[in-house]
Design an enzyme around this catalytic site. Structure first.
Site, mmCIF file in Angstrom:
data_model
loop_
_atom_site.group_PDB
_atom_site.id
_atom_site.type_symbol
_atom_site.label_atom_id
_atom_site.label_comp_id
_atom_site.label_asym_id
_atom_site.label_seq_id
_atom_site.Cartn_x
_atom_site.Cartn_y
_atom_site.Cartn_z
ATOM 1 N N TRP A 106 0.836 -1.215 0.000
ATOM 2 C CA TRP A 106 0.000 0.000 0.000
ATOM 3 C C TRP A 106 0.860 1.250 0.000
ATOM 4 O O TRP A 106 0.555 2.228 -0.692
ATOM 5 C CB TRP A 106 -0.973 0.002 1.179
ATOM 6 N N ASP A 176 -1.706 6.378 6.609
ATOM 7 C CA ASP A 176 -2.792 5.545 6.095
ATOM 8 C C ASP A 176 -3.177 4.577 7.205
ATOM 9 O O ASP A 176 -2.439 3.633 7.494
ATOM 10 C CB ASP A 176 -2.287 4.806 4.847
ATOM 11 N N LYS A 200 -12.627 -1.725 6.096
ATOM 12 C CA LYS A 200 -11.834 -2.700 6.836
ATOM 13 C C LYS A 200 -12.387 -2.837 8.247
ATOM 14 O O LYS A 200 -12.818 -3.895 8.657
ATOM 15 C CB LYS A 200 -10.358 -2.277 6.897
HETATM 16 C C1 LIG Z 1 -7.421 -1.644 1.693
HETATM 17 C C2 LIG Z 1 -6.356 -0.653 1.863
HETATM 18 C C3 LIG Z 1 -6.199 0.427 0.968
HETATM 19 C C4 LIG Z 1 -7.098 0.600 -0.230
HETATM 20 O O1 LIG Z 1 -8.337 0.969 0.180
HETATM 21 P P1 LIG Z 1 -9.519 1.352 -0.817
HETATM 22 O O2 LIG Z 1 -10.512 1.935 0.130
HETATM 23 O O3 LIG Z 1 -9.959 0.089 -1.466
HETATM 24 O O4 LIG Z 1 -9.012 2.338 -1.789
HETATM 25 C C5 LIG Z 1 -5.193 1.329 1.207
HETATM 26 N N1 LIG Z 1 -4.380 1.208 2.265
HETATM 27 C C6 LIG Z 1 -4.498 0.188 3.144
HETATM 28 C C7 LIG Z 1 -3.554 0.109 4.304
HETATM 29 C C8 LIG Z 1 -5.492 -0.768 2.967
HETATM 30 O O5 LIG Z 1 -5.607 -1.775 3.846
#
Ligand SMILES: *Cc1c(COP(=O)(O)O)cnc(C)c1O
Length: 363
Positions: A106, A176, A200
């Protein structure tokens, strides 16, 4: 297959499990939401009912995370992935220098987008150890002046999580937090901006949370309106039609977590859940986890079977016992148990029992 007709323990990495109580509440309230005679998906986002629902959700999120008053809380769309672009477009000067610390895939995706708008210095990249650890903070080659420094608090695929907040002085720290948000308390004042896709550990996909220090945001008229944080701030995140249903469900989850006692209580449970599984894996000859112990994720626990050829059998048998979505990400292989807030300690115990039985039979 039995698993199709009964409730399962859901170990999905995302969209992840929702608390059962929230699912029941949604089911009961759906046909006639808040006495409106309509479902939540049919009412105006400008109606008094929804505006109340939306601001209650914001207030509850603020109290869960103890968000200081000098931070905006925004409810956006486009997932965490759109933030990979919005952050470099909105923060700091055009084409300025920014630092990124890469601890997995990511983070790499975030870098790729940032390079379109900024000069990116990779302050650290743990590719050399195959993204199984986080390089020590004092080895990072940080820029003296940068508009921000970006980290990924938990790499959801490999299961690598920061157990510390880097000290970045007066350079805003951006994180993030897609797969750790609400899994533990967070000291928001140590960050310039944090962001998370909701699917998530919060609620349905379609909603993205951004919490940003007020002084970092300027109006930048040249960028598209929907990519400009300023427009969301001015409109209470309703510049256009927001994801009404996701926002409402997220609000129910915030309420549920407050009722559970807040994030200190949740963190304690998450520590216990992850310790159970790691201890079992570490004491086994048959299962293994390659991640450096000091940065193992509490939320996503990948594990390998000693014999790869048993993977398909493991997945089929686990599913037939009501343990769903254990397949590891294709880039890592093996299995991954994502144990977000809504996947309880009972699920972890059942998983461990299954793993023991599987090892005894096939190991
Ligand atoms: C799932 C995830 C993403 C991507 O998320 P989307 O909402 O599908 O764009 C980005 N960073 C992390 C750490 C993730 O777990």
């Amino acid at each position: 297959m039995g698993a199709k007709s009964q409730l399962v323990h859901n170990f999905s990495a995302g969209p992840g499990a929702l608390p059962k109580k929230v699912i029941e509440r949604v089911r009961n309230d759906f046909p006639n939401w808040n006495g409106t005679g309509m479902s939540i998906t049919e009412i105006s986002h400008r109606s008094k009912d929804f505006i109340e629902c939306a601001s209650k959700a914001e207030n509850n999120l603020r109290s869960l995370l103890n968000v200081p008053d000098d931070y905006h809380v925004l409810f956006l769309q486009g997932g965490a992935t759109l933030q990979f672009s919005m952050i470099p477009m909105n923060l700091g000067e055009k084409n300025s220098l920014v630092d990124y610390v890469v601890t997995g895939s990511w983070g790499n995706k975030a870098v790729k987008e940032a390079k379109k708008y900024k000069h990116v210095n990779i302050a650290s990249d743990s590719v050399a150890n195959n993204y199984t650890s986080i390089n020590d903070e004092n080895t990072w080659s940080r820029s003296k002046v940068a508009d921000y420094i970006h980290i990924t608090s938990n790499e959801t695929i490999a299961g690598v999580e920061y157990n510390f907040v880097p000290e970045t002085g007066n350079i805003p720290l951006v994180s993030d937090i897609s797969s750790t948000i609400l899994s533990r308390p967070l000291e928001i004042s140590k960050f310039g901006l944090v962001y998370a896709g909701a699917q998530k550990n919060i609620g349905p996909a379609g909603l993205t949370i951004v919490i940003v220090r007020k002084d970092l945001i300027n109006d930048i008229p040249k960028i598209p309106a929907l990519l400009n944080y300023h427009n969301y701030i001015e409109s209470q995140s309703m510049y256009n039609t927001p994801p009404v249903f996701s926002w409402y469900v997220a609000g129910l989850v915030f309420e549920y977590l407050l009722d559970c006692g807040g994030l200190k209580v949740i963190e304690k449970i998450n520590k216990e859940k992850s310790k159970l599984l790691y201890d079992f894996v570490d004491n086994s000859e048959f299962y293994s986890n390659p991640v450096d112990k000091k940065c193992r994720s509490r939320m996503n626990i990948p594990f390998l079977l000693k014999d790869n050829s048993l993977n398909e059998l493991f997945l089929a048998k686990s599913l037939s016992e009501g343990l769903a979505n254990l397949k590891g990400h294709r880039s890592v292989g093996g299995m991954r148990a994502s144990i977000y807030n809504a996947t309880g300690i009972d699920a972890v115990r059942d998983l461990i029992d299954f793993m023991k039985g599987f090892e005894n039979k096939f190991g």
